[in-house]
Design a protein around this motif. Structure first.
Motif, short mmCIF file in Angstrom:
data_model
loop_
_atom_site.label_atom_id
_atom_site.label_comp_id
_atom_site.label_asym_id
_atom_site.label_seq_id
_atom_site.Cartn_x
_atom_site.Cartn_y
_atom_site.Cartn_z
N SER A 90 0.85 -1.18 0.00
CA SER A 90 0.00 0.00 0.00
C SER A 90 0.89 1.24 0.00
N VAL A 91 0.70 2.09 -0.99
CA VAL A 91 1.57 3.27 -1.16
C VAL A 91 0.70 4.53 -1.08
N LEU A 92 1.21 5.54 -0.40
CA LEU A 92 0.57 6.85 -0.36
C LEU A 92 1.55 7.90 -0.84
N HIS A 93 1.22 8.53 -1.99
CA HIS A 93 1.95 9.69 -2.47
C HIS A 93 1.12 10.91 -2.07
N PRO A 104 7.12 18.58 -3.79
CA PRO A 104 7.52 17.17 -3.94
C PRO A 104 6.55 16.26 -3.20
N TYR A 105 6.39 15.06 -3.71
CA TYR A 105 5.56 14.07 -3.03
C TYR A 105 6.28 13.51 -1.81
N THR A 106 5.56 13.37 -0.70
CA THR A 106 6.00 12.53 0.41
C THR A 106 5.39 11.15 0.18
N THR A 107 6.23 10.15 0.11
CA THR A 107 5.76 8.81 -0.22
C THR A 107 5.94 7.88 0.97
N ILE A 153 8.46 2.28 4.40
CA ILE A 153 9.55 3.04 3.78
C ILE A 153 9.02 4.43 3.47
N ARG A 154 9.68 5.45 4.00
CA ARG A 154 9.25 6.83 3.76
C ARG A 154 10.31 7.57 2.97
N SER A 155 9.83 8.35 2.00
CA SER A 155 10.77 9.13 1.18
C SER A 155 10.13 10.47 0.86
N LEU A 156 10.97 11.44 0.54
CA LEU A 156 10.53 12.78 0.17
C LEU A 156 11.19 13.15 -1.14
N GLY A 157 10.36 13.36 -2.16
CA GLY A 157 10.91 13.68 -3.47
C GLY A 157 11.82 12.61 -4.00
N GLY A 158 11.57 11.35 -3.63
CA GLY A 158 12.39 10.23 -4.09
C GLY A 158 13.59 9.93 -3.21
N ALA A 159 13.87 10.76 -2.20
CA ALA A 159 15.02 10.53 -1.31
C ALA A 159 14.54 9.80 -0.06
N LEU A 160 15.20 8.69 0.28
CA LEU A 160 14.83 7.89 1.43
C LEU A 160 14.96 8.70 2.72
N GLN A 161 13.89 8.66 3.53
CA GLN A 161 13.88 9.34 4.82
C GLN A 161 13.95 8.37 6.00
N ASP A 162 13.24 7.25 5.88
CA ASP A 162 13.17 6.32 7.02
C ASP A 162 12.70 4.96 6.52
N ARG A 163 13.18 3.91 7.17
CA ARG A 163 12.75 2.55 6.88
C ARG A 163 12.58 1.82 8.22
N THR A 164 11.39 1.25 8.43
CA THR A 164 11.09 0.55 9.68
C THR A 164 10.57 -0.84 9.36
#
Length: 716
Positions: free
Chosen positions: A379-382, A414-417, A455-466
């Motif tokens: 499940s992805v949220l942009h 930018p999208y927060t994904t 997995i969280r990213s901002l504008g395609g850049a990885l922010q966090d992985r849990t």
């Protein structure tokens, strides 16, 4: 609106000009042969249906076909006959028929005091109505509701219960049915479905269905269009064995959505007309989804049954909408808004297998049931949110169009994904022992393992992985005593567990956290008296949930994220009564009542449980009553129905009062010989009410005002 008036005038003329003598088909199970003339098979009937009209003698809510009298938990089944008589279009239309269940938001309900959004299809995970869309009933044969922890058969989930949608399937009976719909708010619709055998021997059977409906609801700027395509093929593989293949496509276009509520004061009074909407006409919510399913079931001799299923779905919900964020500080007429641009793609794959075997051991009859299931979902949220320079909207005199350019400005962000991956697998074993013909014991055990990754990213850049994984074993036990074949007394104890929300497993919030655990004690009685013409069920229950997460105010936020602590406990107590009876051969009555007291029973000072306010839970009414009665008049081949719902006072997520309400509905169903006509009025006294509460920023969800619906049903 003109099309509806024309349809209504034509329908009224047909009603007067075409009285048809009532006819009734004999019911081989009714215990007495009707004295009226027997109807031919191709006639549409409103008569001959009252006797045991809504009775259900079998359910698959336990993963295999079973008599509801042999299940030591409360359950309800809403069948297609009730859908038709009530003109039900989607899931929200049937909640009033279920004790202990009330509307929360979108497809979510309050279930024995707890908020819940989970739904199953044919016993499997994979709900194609993701996010903020409501399940449609066009291709649904019945809705099964198992109350209390259902983890033994369905795995980790909410303790209030589960809702299982059972799909329509191919049939050997050749049938073609078309329905033309019209109503207020420019509602117009057409649906058709066909079933039959492909070959002479009926080895191959099919079902084809299509549904379209459009309307402009009462909220400003809104327009809804729904399309459903459904196809099924069944193959008789052997004596008692069948493989069923199904494919369903959904397409919902909702203009000026997603809908939030209308702001209220602390006493629950709307601050403006319930037609008010924070969305511009250019806002939208579109859902497109597909579901593919294969199920196989067979008998092996006289003592063994086997079934297996696979289900895959993919969906994409696209949203651009204005979110209300409460009143402007110095102007109580202006509502602050922000603009949200969101895309939610989801896909899931599930498998299940179940088998039963009846054997004699040590002189006792055992019915063993074993099964396993597996589910994988991505499940992805942009999301991108525009919070500055968004024009507020007046409550008293809203001017639309000033926010039409917000989508272009949001597109510069930018999208927060957030990418959430969920895996569930489990296996269970249950034994039902017949100590005597009147006394049965039930014991079951289940093992579950789950894995969550965010997995969280901002504008395609990885922010966090849990990542977090855990497993648990849950138990179930019960006893059933039948002093007579049509009375079942039962008592049960069952455990449940549900993983914490994947988003809460964030290490910044203090995660990972162990699952929420719970248990339920329930006792009750089920009856099918007078040859099944009186079904009266009652249940008394107590549910306790532990390890509920709370914000810990003693710890500072980390990276702007509040710290959580799993130290909460909630206790839900209540009782439910459900009655379905044929008062006379032409008069049927359904009544349900649910009392619930859900309280926070353990917490720390200054902490708050999600959906909890003080020691109470949001949108959890103490009292809920629903009824439906239908009386048919054979002399004029018509049936008259009347129903209603009462929901007592509640509180919103912000602690605001959600006022109690009582509404009534009525309908007339008329046989025209070649067709059947339904005329229905909802909320006939046009009461203004809140169906549920949300927050002081986005208000309460208003209930629909008075509406009219006409359906012309033709069967060939």
């Amino acid at each position: 609106m003109l099309s509806f008036r024309a349809a209504l005038i034509a329908s009224a003329a047909a009603f007067v000009a075409m009285p048809v003598a009532a006819q009734e088909a004999p019911d081989p199970d009714a215990g007495a042969t009707p004295t009226r003339e027997t109807a031919t098979a191709d006639e549409i009937l409103v008569t001959g249906r009252a006797q045991r009209l809504y009775r259900v003698e079998e359910t698959t809510v336990g993963k295999v076909a079973q008599d509801p009298m042999n299940i030591p938990q409360a359950l309800q089944v809403i069948n297609s006959e009730l859908f038709a008589d009530q003109g039900a279009r989607d899931a929200t239309d049937i909640y009033r028929n279920i004790s202990g269940v009330s509307f929360f938001s979108y497809a979510g309900v309050t279930f024995r005091g707890f908020r819940q959004d989970q739904s199953f299809y044919d016993g499997q995970r994979g709900n194609p109505f993701i996010g903020f869309s409501v399940p449609q009933l066009f291709n649904i044969e019945r809705v099964e509701v198992l109350k209390g922890p259902a983890g033994l058969f369905f795995g980790p989930g909410s303790p209030g219960g589960i809702i299982n949608y059972v799909s329509k399937t191919p049939s050997e009976e050749t049938s073609l049915r078309a329905v033309l719909t019209g109503g207020t708010y420019d509602r117009i619709g057409l649906s058709a479905e066909a079933t039959g055998a492909i070959d002479r021997d009926g080895i191959l059977t099919y079902r084809l269905g299509g549904f379209y409906e459009s309307m402009d609801p009462y909220r400003r700027n809104t327009q809804n269009k729904s399309r459903i395509g459904d196809a099924g093929l069944a193959i008789r593989t052997n004596e008692g064995g069948k493989l069923t293949l199904q494919a369903t496509v959904y397409d919902n276009e909702l203009q000026a959505n997603r809908l939030r509520g209308v702001l209220v004061d602390d006493d629950g009074n709307f601050l403006t007309d319930i037609r008010w909407n924070a969305n511009e006409k250019t806002d939208f919510l579109n859902l497109r989804s597909e579901a593919y399913q294969a199920r196989y079931e067979t008998r092996i001799g006289e003592a063994v049954t086997f079934n297996a299923g696979a289900r895959y779905f993919k969906a994409k919900e696209t949203q651009q909408y204005h979110e209300p964020r409460g009143l402007v500080a110095d102007n109580p007429d202006l509502v602050v808004r922000e603009f949200r641009d969101q895309i939610r793609p989801v896909d899931g794959l599930s498998f299940m297998v179940n088998t039963t075997a009846r054997v004699n051991l040590l002189g006792l009859e055992h019915s063993f049931q074993a099964g396993a299931d597996w589910y994988d979902e991505t499940s992805v949220l942009h999301s991108r949110i525009l919070r500055t320079d968004v024009t507020p909207l007046s409550l008293s005199n809203p001017v639309y169009g000033l926010g039409a350019g917000d989508a272009q400005r949001a597109a510069q962000l930018p999208y927060t994904t957030t990418d959430t991956r969920t895996r569930r697998k489990g296996a269970y074993l249950q034994d039902q022992i017949s100590l005597t013909d009147a006394l049965l014991l039930v014991a079951g055990i289940r093992y579950d393992h789950f894995e969550d990754e965010v997995i969280r990213s901002l504008g395609g850049a990885l922010q966090d992985r849990t990542r977090y994984a855990d497993s648990d074993v849950t138990l179930r036990g019960g006893a059933i005593f039948k002093p007579r074949t049509d009375v079942s007394l039962y008592a049960s104890w069952s455990q449940s567990f549900e993983p914490q929300s994947a988003a809460d497993q964030n290490s910044d919030a203090g995660g990972p956290f162990v699952p929420v655990t719970g248990n339920q004690i329930e006792g009750g009685v089920k009856t099918q008296l007078f040859d099944g013409r009186l079904q009266a069920n009652a249940a008394l229950y107590r549910i306790v949930r532990r390890n509920i997460l709370q914000v810990d105010p003693t710890l500072p936020p980390v990276s702007g994220v509040d710290q959580l602590a799993p130290i909460g406990e909630v206790t839900s107590k209540g009782f439910e009564i459900d009655l379905t009876t044929d008062i006379t051969p032409d008069w049927v009555l359904m009544v349900n009542y649910g009392y619930n007291d859900t309280r926070i029973t353990d917490t720390a000072e200054g902490q708050a449980i999600t959906n909890g306010v003080g020691d109470r839970f949001a949108n959890a009414p103490r009292h809920k009553v629903g009824f439906w009665t239908r009386y048919q008049v054979p002399a004029i081949a018509a049936a008259f129905a009347f129903g209603g719902e009462h929901v007592s006072r509640r509180i919103s997520l912000s602690g605001q009062t959600v006022k109690p309400y009582t509404i009534f509905d009525a309908s007339i169903t008329k046989s025209l010989g070649f067709a059947e006509l339904l005329l229905r009025a909802d909320n006939i006294f046009d009461k203004v009410y809140a169906a549920s509460g949300f927050s002081n920023r986005s208000g309460h969800f208003p209930g629909s005002p008075r509406t009219f619906l006409a359906e012309l049903r033709v069967r060939f």
